[in-house]
Enzyme design. Structure first.
Site, PDB file in Angstrom:
ATOM      1  N   GLU A   1       8.903  -3.378  44.649  1.00  0.00           N
ATOM      2  CA  GLU A   1       9.344  -3.914  45.938  1.00  0.00           C
ATOM      3  C   GLU A   1       8.847  -3.032  47.082  1.00  0.00           C
ATOM      4  O   GLU A   1       9.625  -2.512  47.890  1.00  0.00           O
ATOM      5  CB  GLU A   1      10.862  -4.062  45.959  1.00  0.00           C
ATOM      6  CG  GLU A   1      11.352  -5.199  45.082  1.00  0.00           C
ATOM      7  CD  GLU A   1      12.816  -5.540  45.308  1.00  0.00           C
ATOM      8  OE1 GLU A   1      13.537  -4.711  45.898  1.00  0.00           O
ATOM      9  OE2 GLU A   1      13.232  -6.636  44.905  1.00  0.00           O
TER      10      GLU A   1
ATOM     11  N   SER B   1      12.659  -7.160  48.711  1.00  0.00           N
ATOM     12  CA  SER B   1      14.034  -7.614  48.521  1.00  0.00           C
ATOM     13  C   SER B   1      14.329  -8.810  49.409  1.00  0.00           C
ATOM     14  O   SER B   1      13.764  -8.963  50.496  1.00  0.00           O
ATOM     15  CB  SER B   1      14.996  -6.474  48.857  1.00  0.00           C
ATOM     16  OG  SER B   1      16.314  -6.956  49.014  1.00  0.00           O
TER      17      SER B   1
END
Length: 370
Positions: free
Chosen positions: A247, A274
């Site tokens: 991420e 995210s």
């Protein structure tokens, strides 16, 4: 919250289960209800294969767009659908995103301060689905043994500012937009509902980084040679290049720009981010740089244009020059010679295919018509 909501919209979770707050006693009640219902489903021979049709996954995408979902929804839904034998692709997300507006006024969409807890007490997913019922396949079977339409028949919204009506959306289109062009021939994704409108159409010079540590030096440098018009590019952070697609796609704003009061800029990567992240971040560039996608060919100074309304992403480099760069490009040395690492590298698919192992895709099931 994105994936629990999609699970409920697909029909694989009981009505109201998606958004129960962590400390709410309804979690215990729902858990007991799920246990009872699973036993009943076995006795009824109600199998997931009967529920997970193409129409069900299209319902999941529709609800995701209205919810203001995480960009990760694309990867997970495509992977789950293809394991179920259903042909779901980026084209489905792009088409539905142009039809279904964002109605959930919850962070990080727009400027809302509402959270999923507020969404739940405003009526939750059944209320949201009631408001987008015209876009749903209401005859889809669910784990209740009833159709989706039957499940949401009595749903009410108790706070119109949290779950907006169709006439007053948070964002006029769906949460996500799929872009294509010579920088991402197989597609990439951006979340227009959670970014500055200024960057919906933007052209700027690239600042290219091959790894995160090098990028972080720029981000932390108060004297960095960067403006908000630059386009930060991070590569080798995709499914195989990460490895594992970390991420890292929510690239932080450079310290220098934050001190100048800037809060957004265009950032591009083959990584992910995210669902609660905010910003003009282009993610999931496919094919990724590690396998020789065109992202591997972009250089600092190349001008990149992103046009979200027209769904395009383009680097202003002549085809002849791209061909020369490709001829000079060498694939990275293999990281693994055996074991799980080798298997992962050999069989993991690209982001537009769900990042699943290729041998786990199913050829079973019927690709139900729309």
């Amino acid at each position: 919250s994105t994936m629990t909501s999609i699970a409920e919209a697909i029909g694989m979770a009981l009505p109201g289960a998606a958004s129960i707050p962590a400390v709410d006693a309804n979690h215990q009640r729902m858990a007991a209800h799920c246990g009872r219902r699973i036993v009943e489903m076995v006795r009824e021979d109600l199998r997931p294969s009967r529920i997970q049709t193409r129409g069900a996954f299209l319902n999941g995408i529709t609800v995701a767009m209205a919810l203001g979902c995480s960009t990760n929804a694309i990867i997970h839904v495509i992977a789950q659908a293809r394991r179920a034998g259903q042909d779901i692709s980026l084209a489905d997300f792009d088409r539905i995103s142009r039809e279904v507006p964002v109605l959930a006024n919850i962070r990080p969409n727009g400027t809302s301060q509402y959270l999923m807890e507020d969404f739940h007490y405003a009526g939750g997913l059944p209320a949201l689905m009631q408001r987008v019922a015209a876009f749903l396949r209401l005859d889809a079977l669910t784990v209740t043994g009833r159709t989706l339409g039957e499940n949401i028949a009595g749903a009410e919204c108790f706070q119109d500012d949290v779950i907006r009506p169709l006439a007053n959306p948070v964002y006029r289109e769906g949460s996500l937009a799929v872009l294509r062009g010579n920088l991402a021939p197989d597609g990439c994704v951006i979340k227009p509902s959670a970014m500055s409108d200024r960057f919906l159409r933007h052209t700027g010079p690239a600042l290219v980084f091959d790894d995160y540590p090098t990028l972080k030096k720029l981000l932390d440098d108060p004297q960095a040679d960067v403006t908000e018009d630059h386009v930060i590019v991070l590569r080798n952070a995709g499914p195989k290049g990460g490895p594992g697609m970390p991420e890292w796609g929510m690239i932080p704003m450079p310290v220098k720009l934050l001190k100048e009061g800037k809060r957004d800029m265009l950032r591009i990567s083959d990584a992910r981010m995210s669902g609660t992240s905010y910003g003009a971040c282009v993610l999931h560039v496919a094919p990724e740089a590690f396998v020789g996608g065109n992202l591997a060919l972009v250089r600092t100074g190349d001008r990149i244009t992103v046009d979200v309304p027209n769904r395009t992403i383009h680097m202003d480099v002549p085809e002849e020059e791209l061909a020369r760069r490709r001829a000079a490009w060498s694939p990275p040395a293999p990281r693994f010679q055996r074991g799980y690492g080798w298997m992962f590298t050999e069989h993991t698919q690209q982001a537009n295919e769900g990042c699943d192992f290729d041998y786990l895709q199913s050829s079973r099931g019927e690709a139900a018509g729309e």
